[in-house]
Design an enzyme around this catalytic site. Sequence first.
Site, mmCIF file in Angstrom:
data_model
loop_
_atom_site.group_PDB
_atom_site.id
_atom_site.type_symbol
_atom_site.label_atom_id
_atom_site.label_comp_id
_atom_site.label_asym_id
_atom_site.label_seq_id
_atom_site.Cartn_x
_atom_site.Cartn_y
_atom_site.Cartn_z
ATOM 1 N N LYS A 137 86.661 40.767 55.041
ATOM 2 C CA LYS A 137 86.015 40.785 53.636
ATOM 3 C C LYS A 137 86.942 39.859 52.910
ATOM 4 O O LYS A 137 86.652 38.840 52.742
ATOM 5 C CB LYS A 137 85.987 42.313 53.117
ATOM 6 N N HIS A 141 66.918 11.713 58.844
ATOM 7 C CA HIS A 141 68.432 11.128 59.269
ATOM 8 C C HIS A 141 69.058 11.794 60.447
ATOM 9 O O HIS A 141 70.242 11.607 60.716
ATOM 10 C CB HIS A 141 69.193 10.725 58.120
ATOM 11 N N TRP A 174 93.054 43.713 61.852
ATOM 12 C CA TRP A 174 92.261 42.664 62.354
ATOM 13 C C TRP A 174 93.160 41.626 62.698
ATOM 14 O O TRP A 174 94.046 40.687 62.171
ATOM 15 C CB TRP A 174 91.532 41.877 60.891
ATOM 16 N N GLU A 216 76.055 34.951 59.078
ATOM 17 C CA GLU A 216 77.156 36.039 59.153
ATOM 18 C C GLU A 216 76.365 37.553 59.661
ATOM 19 O O GLU A 216 77.283 37.997 60.134
ATOM 20 C CB GLU A 216 77.509 36.185 57.532
ATOM 21 N N ASN A 241 100.374 43.832 56.806
ATOM 22 C CA ASN A 241 99.064 42.987 56.803
ATOM 23 C C ASN A 241 99.597 41.514 56.512
ATOM 24 O O ASN A 241 100.228 41.471 55.563
ATOM 25 C CB ASN A 241 98.178 43.464 55.355
ATOM 26 N N GLY A 242 99.226 40.597 56.962
ATOM 27 C CA GLY A 242 99.716 38.939 56.908
ATOM 28 C C GLY A 242 100.161 38.522 58.135
ATOM 29 O O GLY A 242 99.741 38.938 59.394
ATOM 30 N N LYS A 251 74.313 33.101 54.914
ATOM 31 C CA LYS A 251 74.208 34.590 55.079
ATOM 32 C C LYS A 251 73.482 34.812 56.346
ATOM 33 O O LYS A 251 73.800 35.796 56.899
ATOM 34 C CB LYS A 251 73.175 34.906 54.057
ATOM 35 N N ARG A 302 86.418 45.768 55.134
ATOM 36 C CA ARG A 302 87.254 44.752 55.111
ATOM 37 C C ARG A 302 87.291 43.998 56.621
ATOM 38 O O ARG A 302 87.726 42.793 56.469
ATOM 39 C CB ARG A 302 88.803 44.936 54.612
ATOM 40 N N CYS A 352 93.281 43.201 57.365
ATOM 41 C CA CYS A 352 93.914 44.477 57.732
ATOM 42 C C CYS A 352 93.901 45.287 56.337
ATOM 43 O O CYS A 352 93.899 44.632 55.326
ATOM 44 C CB CYS A 352 95.321 44.204 57.883
ATOM 45 N N GLU A 376 74.074 28.396 51.309
ATOM 46 C CA GLU A 376 74.342 29.856 51.322
ATOM 47 C C GLU A 376 73.292 30.628 51.902
ATOM 48 O O GLU A 376 73.714 31.968 52.667
ATOM 49 C CB GLU A 376 74.188 30.212 49.641
HETATM 50 N N1 HGA Z 1 99.611 39.645 61.981
HETATM 51 C C1 HGA Z 1 99.382 41.341 62.350
HETATM 52 C C2 HGA Z 1 98.537 41.673 61.105
HETATM 53 C C3 HGA Z 1 97.469 40.699 60.987
HETATM 54 C C4 HGA Z 1 96.640 40.846 59.585
HETATM 55 O O1 HGA Z 1 97.066 41.284 58.680
HETATM 56 N N2 HGA Z 1 95.279 40.674 59.700
HETATM 57 O O2 HGA Z 1 94.474 40.679 58.411
HETATM 58 C C5 HGA Z 1 98.697 41.520 63.707
HETATM 59 O O3 HGA Z 1 98.100 40.400 64.225
HETATM 60 O O4 HGA Z 1 98.854 42.591 63.745
#
Ligand code: HGA
Length: 618
Positions: free
Chosen positions: A613, A514, A74, A498, A99-100, A495, A27, A2, A491
């Site tokens: 990110k 093996h 996110w 990803e 965020n979190g 890549k 991000r 986020c 790596e």
């Molecule tokens: N938990 C919150 C924020 C998610 C977040 O920080 N993502 O990086 C949500 O799900 O909206």
Amino acid sequence: MCGIVAALAARNVQGILLEGLKRLEYRGYDSAGMAVMESGALMRQRAQGKVAALEEKLAERSLTGSIGIAHTRWATHGKPSEVNAHPHLAGDRVAIVHNGIIENFEPLKRELESDGVVFESETDTEVVAHLIDRAFATCHDLLAAVQSVLARIDGAYALAVMHVDAPREIVGARKGSPLVVGVGIDENFLASDTLALLQVTDRFVYLREGDVVRLSARHGIEVLTADGEPAARDVQVYEHGDSAASRGDYRHFMLKEIHEQPAVIAATLEGRLSGSHVLESSFGVGARALFERVKQVHIIACGTSYHAGMVARYWLEKLAGIPTTVEVASEYRYRDVVVPENTLFVTLSQSGETADTLAALRYATSRADDLTEQDGQGYLATLAICNVPGSSLTRESDLSLMTQAGPEIGVASTKAFTTQLVALMLLTLALRRSRGDEREAALVQALRGLPGVLDQALAMDGPIAALSEAFAEKHHALFLGRGTQYPIALEGALKLKEISYIHAEAYPAGELKHGPLALVDADMPVIAVAPNDELLEKLKSNLQEVRARGGELFVFADEGVALTAADSLRVLHVPAVDEFLAPIVYTLPLQLLSYHVAVLKGTDVDQPRNLAKSVTVE
Ligand code: HGA
């Protein structure tokens, strides 16, 4: 992850917030939103998908006001949808971006629901909005309301909050997720990182863990510690300029960042070498005395950084004779770790905010305290190798070595990885007991010549673009390497996964027979990294095993390696370099290969699906 942007200005903030969100797109996110205080009322626009979708909504109904908060989400709690997108409101009085993860949101939500609160979203964040609404109703002070709610929530957060009855204030807080204050002239900002705000300022206050900040028209910027004490925080000038936020003439940030590697590696070496030595002072005050005592090294990292750590293990054991373990942070942090005497704890993270790595550092430090109490042991010291000055990892470590990669925007790491490798080679040389010998002098000289060799490696771009056509239609790929090239093979596979979404695996070449040999057929391209080192002859035998099964082979090899191209064998020559630096040089063609395959497949190179990110949640 986020992204947060907030602005308290004397002008309309919609444009500033929108530009900030665009700069945070790298991000990784799945929805976006914005709330602005419009004539004393909170007005909000949100959209699932890209910031461009939000921009379209704002074109239909713009938000006008001089104070606002915005977010790219996110999803962690609740699916990606407009209703779960931030900002979240409580009673049209509070708007919050977060965020979190709020770990104890469930009991808090039950408590609020039993009190009659009806939730609009599935997110953990909305709980915080309602708690702040209730706290404000009692204390009528936004800062005090936020502080009282922070005392009730567990987990990780960066927050920005507005309240209609505090119309010229934004309160922010950070614990476990990054948040910086952008310092303007008569206007101030908050954001998840500096890049989001370089359009409006180059002066920043890096908030510390637990800090709460109030931006207000009346008092400017007030920072309080987690204990509520006023805190003095320096204003730092961002010195990389704003060019990092643009792609320049490159089609993607990733391509730009691949091509920046010679320059950023030269910058990472600058001031760290003297004559034929590595300067230990580059690692911080007291590094020399500490390094003399180091008998073991524990390296902890995630993702691409973990692969850098794996290369360093070979270097530290072979060049410095120091037993080294490398472990992913998410495993290490939940394990009972035995810490031998005089062990140096090393973390690697581009952002310095990677949640698992930071938690591992905190666990290592607490573990050291336990062990000290029990038997006088613990880690000798902690060292962070990191790309973002002022980040949590560097602040909380005893020593640090900053890579000078500059901002890395592409989600798939390129220049951060190779600058980490250079930093780890500096560490290896600094930890050697036989300082000042020929080996050190030769490696220091080779390091100085490395940017030039990398320039030559970048000249492989055309042939690699042609080669990538052989991969675009494939569903799987196998990467092989031995010794220090095994992590480079890992790596390379990461890549490719990803950014092109092709399933790729990497094996130490000796493991082929093996198990993975069973997968080899004409549909499985096999990529081998084969510098001219002591393991080359063994690798050649492994390659024969692949050819004998009809596999299509692509070999990246030193110019001098006698391998003749044939129908099922294509050879690409990589510029030769000191064998210890070969992993750095061989990384570039593998980055270019993934890049060109992704471009052919038409994937979102800079923001691959589902990825973020800096991974600031667990
Ligand atoms: N938990 C919150 C924020 C998610 C977040 O920080 N993502 O990086 C949500 O799900 O909206």
